[in-house]
Design a protein around this motif. Sequence first.
Motif, PDB file in Angstrom:
ATOM      1  N   ILE A 261      26.912 -11.543   2.354  1.00  0.00           N
ATOM      2  CA  ILE A 261      25.856 -10.469   1.962  1.00  0.00           C
ATOM      3  C   ILE A 261      26.429  -9.102   2.367  1.00  0.00           C
ATOM      4  O   ILE A 261      26.740  -8.958   3.713  1.00  0.00           O
ATOM      5  N   GLN A 262      26.574  -8.228   1.324  1.00  0.00           N
ATOM      6  CA  GLN A 262      26.764  -6.741   1.745  1.00  0.00           C
ATOM      7  C   GLN A 262      25.694  -6.004   1.910  1.00  0.00           C
ATOM      8  O   GLN A 262      25.759  -5.052   2.998  1.00  0.00           O
ATOM      9  N   ARG A 263      24.615  -5.927   1.004  1.00  0.00           N
ATOM     10  CA  ARG A 263      23.551  -4.946   1.134  1.00  0.00           C
ATOM     11  C   ARG A 263      22.483  -5.788   0.689  1.00  0.00           C
ATOM     12  O   ARG A 263      22.485  -6.793  -0.183  1.00  0.00           O
ATOM     13  N   VAL A 264      21.132  -5.287   1.238  1.00  0.00           N
ATOM     14  CA  VAL A 264      19.976  -6.054   0.900  1.00  0.00           C
ATOM     15  C   VAL A 264      18.812  -4.928   0.590  1.00  0.00           C
ATOM     16  O   VAL A 264      18.853  -3.681   1.039  1.00  0.00           O
ATOM     17  N   GLN A 265      18.002  -5.114  -0.428  1.00  0.00           N
ATOM     18  CA  GLN A 265      16.930  -4.320  -0.622  1.00  0.00           C
ATOM     19  C   GLN A 265      15.440  -5.089  -0.591  1.00  0.00           C
ATOM     20  O   GLN A 265      15.551  -6.153  -1.170  1.00  0.00           O
ATOM     21  N   VAL A 266      14.679  -4.371   0.332  1.00  0.00           N
ATOM     22  CA  VAL A 266      13.237  -5.125   0.361  1.00  0.00           C
ATOM     23  C   VAL A 266      12.205  -4.113  -0.426  1.00  0.00           C
ATOM     24  O   VAL A 266      12.280  -3.125  -0.631  1.00  0.00           O
ATOM     25  N   ARG A 267      11.320  -4.878  -0.960  1.00  0.00           N
ATOM     26  CA  ARG A 267      10.049  -4.388  -1.373  1.00  0.00           C
ATOM     27  C   ARG A 267       8.758  -5.331  -1.142  1.00  0.00           C
ATOM     28  O   ARG A 267       9.007  -6.385  -0.782  1.00  0.00           O
ATOM     29  N   SER A 268       7.627  -4.464  -1.411  1.00  0.00           N
ATOM     30  CA  SER A 268       6.361  -5.145  -1.034  1.00  0.00           C
ATOM     31  C   SER A 268       5.444  -5.163  -2.359  1.00  0.00           C
ATOM     32  O   SER A 268       5.792  -4.350  -2.995  1.00  0.00           O
ATOM     33  N   ARG A 269       4.878  -6.358  -2.873  1.00  0.00           N
ATOM     34  CA  ARG A 269       3.956  -6.279  -3.815  1.00  0.00           C
ATOM     35  C   ARG A 269       2.567  -6.639  -3.312  1.00  0.00           C
ATOM     36  O   ARG A 269       2.282  -7.667  -2.701  1.00  0.00           O
ATOM     37  N   THR A 270       1.753  -5.639  -3.527  1.00  0.00           N
ATOM     38  CA  THR A 270       0.336  -5.479  -2.907  1.00  0.00           C
ATOM     39  C   THR A 270      -0.422  -5.660  -4.117  1.00  0.00           C
ATOM     40  O   THR A 270      -0.403  -5.050  -5.124  1.00  0.00           O
ATOM     41  N   THR A 271      -1.555  -6.413  -4.066  1.00  0.00           N
ATOM     42  CA  THR A 271      -2.379  -6.839  -5.035  1.00  0.00           C
ATOM     43  C   THR A 271      -3.928  -6.915  -4.205  1.00  0.00           C
ATOM     44  O   THR A 271      -3.791  -7.508  -3.251  1.00  0.00           O
ATOM     45  N   ASN A 272      -4.914  -6.351  -4.765  1.00  0.00           N
ATOM     46  CA  ASN A 272      -6.156  -6.384  -4.209  1.00  0.00           C
ATOM     47  C   ASN A 272      -6.982  -7.719  -4.501  1.00  0.00           C
ATOM     48  O   ASN A 272      -6.798  -8.476  -5.563  1.00  0.00           O
TER      49      ASN A 272
END
Length: 307
Positions: A261-272
């Motif tokens: 692994i060279q790079r990583v990208q993180v995201r969050s998914r928010t639902t009500n």
Amino acid sequence: MDAYDEDSQALRGPDGSTGARRPQDQGDHERPPAREISGDPHGPVAQERSGDPHGHLAPESPGRPDGPSSRDGSGGPDEPPAPEPPPLPPAPRTGVAALSPRYQVGAAIALAVIAVGACVHLVMVFLSLAPANTVTKQHGKAIEEWVYPEFEQNWKLFAPNPLQQNIAVQVRAEVRMKDGGVRTTGWNDLSARDGAAIDGSLVPSHTQQNELRRAWDFFVSTHGPDNRPVGMRGALSEQYVRRIVVMRLYREDATSREGVIQRVQVRSRTTNVQPPGWSREKISDKPFYRVLPWWTVAADEAAGGVR
């Protein structure tokens, strides 16, 4: 009075005459021989021996050596005494007492180290929750490094308005393959995998429940809306999240296991969380994404201690 003549076996009267002996007189004056007397304890032999005119036998002396047995149940003087029972074996030692002296010293030292470590940990957690004081002002950085992020404490359980959103942490990576090419993986929903592992489990793992969730909460609390760190713990929270997602990719993503692994990208998914059917409240069901920039993975993280 009649006189008994042993030689003639006749009775002499008062005038000196003799006559034949009567049978009834013989029975009154002649004593039967001892050998003809039965073992009656009240007979004349018993009376003569005991000296009791009423015919009672004299009590037997408790210390008579010729008795059939002594009072304690042992045999006579010719019989050997009963052997004494063998002594009981000592009770086996258990626990630390069963160890050799060298191992007992080692166990004592280990227990002392554990006790000191537990006391230090309790003091650190207490200082992290206590109001500002002289100790926290002088050693605040050391306390934060000890407590955060694994042992952070909060009061969300008692919040008047608990969370009403579902937050999922997702990650993708750029992986350098063995042929030298770089491949980008799809988005891996790490929170969904933790939820699937917990669902239906009687004893869910503490790591599956809290590790990723607490890491993301730590990151959000130390970063602004523009994803830039706020305060001294911002860089620490980034490193913490990065190491967790890299470790999970190497363990759960097939593409990441084949390369580095060279790079990583993180995201969050928010639902009500939608209100119940009887409520008139209207809430949007569209997800909201918070996407972080690409993070370069250090060499020790890419194929080192987290793999």
